[in-house]
Design a protein around this motif. Structure first.
Motif, PDB file in Angstrom:
ATOM      1  N   PRO A   1       0.709  -1.330  -0.167  1.00  0.00           N
ATOM      2  CA  PRO A   1       0.107   0.157   0.139  1.00  0.00           C
ATOM      3  C   PRO A   1       0.731   1.385   0.093  1.00  0.00           C
ATOM      4  O   PRO A   1       0.291   2.314   0.201  1.00  0.00           O
ATOM      5  N   HIS A   2       2.071   1.268  -0.357  1.00  0.00           N
ATOM      6  CA  HIS A   2       3.043   2.245  -0.265  1.00  0.00           C
ATOM      7  C   HIS A   2       2.576   3.531  -1.196  1.00  0.00           C
ATOM      8  O   HIS A   2       2.393   3.113  -2.352  1.00  0.00           O
ATOM      9  N   ARG A   3       2.944   4.660  -0.782  1.00  0.00           N
ATOM     10  CA  ARG A   3       2.614   5.461  -1.858  1.00  0.00           C
ATOM     11  C   ARG A   3       3.902   5.863  -2.687  1.00  0.00           C
ATOM     12  O   ARG A   3       4.030   6.694  -3.690  1.00  0.00           O
ATOM     13  N   THR A   4       5.057   5.772  -1.811  1.00  0.00           N
ATOM     14  CA  THR A   4       6.542   6.039  -2.319  1.00  0.00           C
ATOM     15  C   THR A   4       7.129   4.675  -2.810  1.00  0.00           C
ATOM     16  O   THR A   4       6.468   3.793  -3.300  1.00  0.00           O
ATOM     17  N   HIS A   5       8.364   4.425  -2.404  1.00  0.00           N
ATOM     18  CA  HIS A   5       9.333   3.226  -2.448  1.00  0.00           C
ATOM     19  C   HIS A   5       9.025   2.801  -3.931  1.00  0.00           C
ATOM     20  O   HIS A   5       9.030   1.452  -4.311  1.00  0.00           O
ATOM     21  N   GLN A   6       9.318   3.768  -4.968  1.00  0.00           N
ATOM     22  CA  GLN A   6       9.032   3.177  -6.203  1.00  0.00           C
ATOM     23  C   GLN A   6      10.226   3.083  -7.150  1.00  0.00           C
ATOM     24  O   GLN A   6      10.424   2.438  -8.162  1.00  0.00           O
TER      25      GLN A   6
ATOM     26  N   VAL B   1      13.137   2.872   2.180  1.00  0.00           N
ATOM     27  CA  VAL B   1      13.322   1.993   2.870  1.00  0.00           C
ATOM     28  C   VAL B   1      12.463   2.354   4.538  1.00  0.00           C
ATOM     29  O   VAL B   1      12.539   3.328   4.904  1.00  0.00           O
ATOM     30  N   ASP B   2      11.763   1.207   4.903  1.00  0.00           N
ATOM     31  CA  ASP B   2      11.092   1.402   6.275  1.00  0.00           C
ATOM     32  C   ASP B   2      11.883   0.629   7.251  1.00  0.00           C
ATOM     33  O   ASP B   2      12.217  -0.402   6.894  1.00  0.00           O
ATOM     34  N   PHE B   3      12.080   1.170   8.205  1.00  0.00           N
ATOM     35  CA  PHE B   3      12.658   0.479   9.399  1.00  0.00           C
ATOM     36  C   PHE B   3      11.940   0.553  10.666  1.00  0.00           C
ATOM     37  O   PHE B   3      11.063   1.430  11.099  1.00  0.00           O
TER      38      PHE B   3
ATOM     39  N   GLU C   1       5.616   2.800  14.536  1.00  0.00           N
ATOM     40  CA  GLU C   1       6.302   1.691  14.686  1.00  0.00           C
ATOM     41  C   GLU C   1       7.456   1.592  13.831  1.00  0.00           C
ATOM     42  O   GLU C   1       8.147   0.756  13.924  1.00  0.00           O
ATOM     43  N   HIS C   2       7.070   2.407  12.642  1.00  0.00           N
ATOM     44  CA  HIS C   2       8.482   2.548  11.781  1.00  0.00           C
ATOM     45  C   HIS C   2       8.809   3.854  11.352  1.00  0.00           C
ATOM     46  O   HIS C   2       8.076   4.751  11.380  1.00  0.00           O
ATOM     47  N   TYR C   3      10.087   3.978  10.924  1.00  0.00           N
ATOM     48  CA  TYR C   3      10.524   5.127  10.350  1.00  0.00           C
ATOM     49  C   TYR C   3      10.694   4.949   8.783  1.00  0.00           C
ATOM     50  O   TYR C   3      11.388   3.831   8.655  1.00  0.00           O
ATOM     51  N   HIS C   4      10.547   5.938   8.071  1.00  0.00           N
ATOM     52  CA  HIS C   4      10.677   5.750   6.485  1.00  0.00           C
ATOM     53  C   HIS C   4      11.727   6.667   6.227  1.00  0.00           C
ATOM     54  O   HIS C   4      11.912   7.892   6.518  1.00  0.00           O
ATOM     55  N   VAL C   5      12.811   6.143   5.562  1.00  0.00           N
ATOM     56  CA  VAL C   5      13.955   6.867   5.082  1.00  0.00           C
ATOM     57  C   VAL C   5      13.971   6.882   3.444  1.00  0.00           C
ATOM     58  O   VAL C   5      14.086   5.741   2.724  1.00  0.00           O
TER      59      VAL C   5
HETATM   60 ZN   LIG Z   1       7.835   3.577   3.685  1.00  0.00          ZN
END
Ligand SMILES: [Zn+2]
Length: 225
Positions: free
Chosen positions: A101-106, A111-113, A213-217
């Motif tokens: 369901p991510h809107r980025t990550h393309q 990266v989600d941590f 619960e996660h940080y996105h970089v």
């Molecule tokens: Zn993310």
């Protein structure tokens, strides 16, 4: 050429980050793609993937530079944050593109941590991430940064972001943006590398989902159009 590809495939299958294999990203994290993406190893001395199923479904590919930065940082953390266990979440597909369901990550640069945690006794722990909770993504931490017997280890989290930034700079790259619940930022900045962490570009507005619960970089790496 064919032999080289076969060797590369064998190394990737063995879960090894390949030195010399370089990826090419296109477009942006919101609309982009990736060539020669690298699959992250499922685990290492102090880290693991959020879900082996997710990895089997090919949801943990990144740009080769991102893989090198991540693995370099984890290696440093073995000494800088001894005992801490780090878990990375979803990254992207081998060729990038939409990964719901991510809107980025393309394009291999996101990266989600998952947040490093400690248990009730203050020992480094790994969050339980059952499929029933979307492999951890549905976990909600409270205002005191607690979830059940677990609490967010801000010092370990800060050390991780600090090492990621150093590892990125060492390769001539950088961190474009970090998304993390703004309510927790004062606690993150109140850790040993707080002053350096304040220099990172944290998203100030409200993201489309809560990032507790996660940080996105998003890494800053040059892409082709
Ligand atoms: Zn993310």
């Amino acid at each position: 050429m064919k032999t080289a590809r076969l060797v590369l495939a064998a190394l990737l299958a063995a879960g090894t980050a390949v030195a010399g294999a370089s990826s090419t990203c296109h477009g942006s994290v919101k609309q982009g793609s990736l060539e020669d993406g690298v699959q992250l190893p499922a685990d290492g001395a102090n880290f693991s993937v959020y879900s082996t199923l997710g990895a089997a479904m090919g949801r943990n590919y990144v740009h080769s530079e991102v893989a090198a930065i991540m693995l370099g940082a984890y290696a440093k953390l073995e000494r800088a944050a001894p005992g801490s266990q780090y878990v990375y979440g979803e990254t992207g597909f081998v060729n990038g593109g939409r990964i719901r369901p991510h809107r980025t990550h393309q394009n291999g640069l996101s990266v989600d941590f998952f947040v490093p945690v400690r248990d009730r006794k203050g020992r480094p722990a790994r969050l339980p991430m059952p499929a029933s909770q979307h492999f951890g993504y549905d976990i909600e931490f409270d205002g005191a940064a607690r979830y059940g017997e677990y609490s967010i280890d801000f010092a370990a989290l800060g050390e991780h972001l600090y090492q990621l930034d150093l590892a990125a700079r060492a390769r001539g790259q950088g961190i474009a943006q970090v998304i993390f619940d703004t309510a927790y930022l004062p606690r993150l900045f109140d850790t040993p590398h707080g002053a350096a962490l304040k220099q990172l570009n944290f998203m100030k507005g409200k993201p489309w989902v809560r990032h507790d619960e996660h940080y996105h970089v998003d890494f800053a790496i040059a892409c082709l159009n």
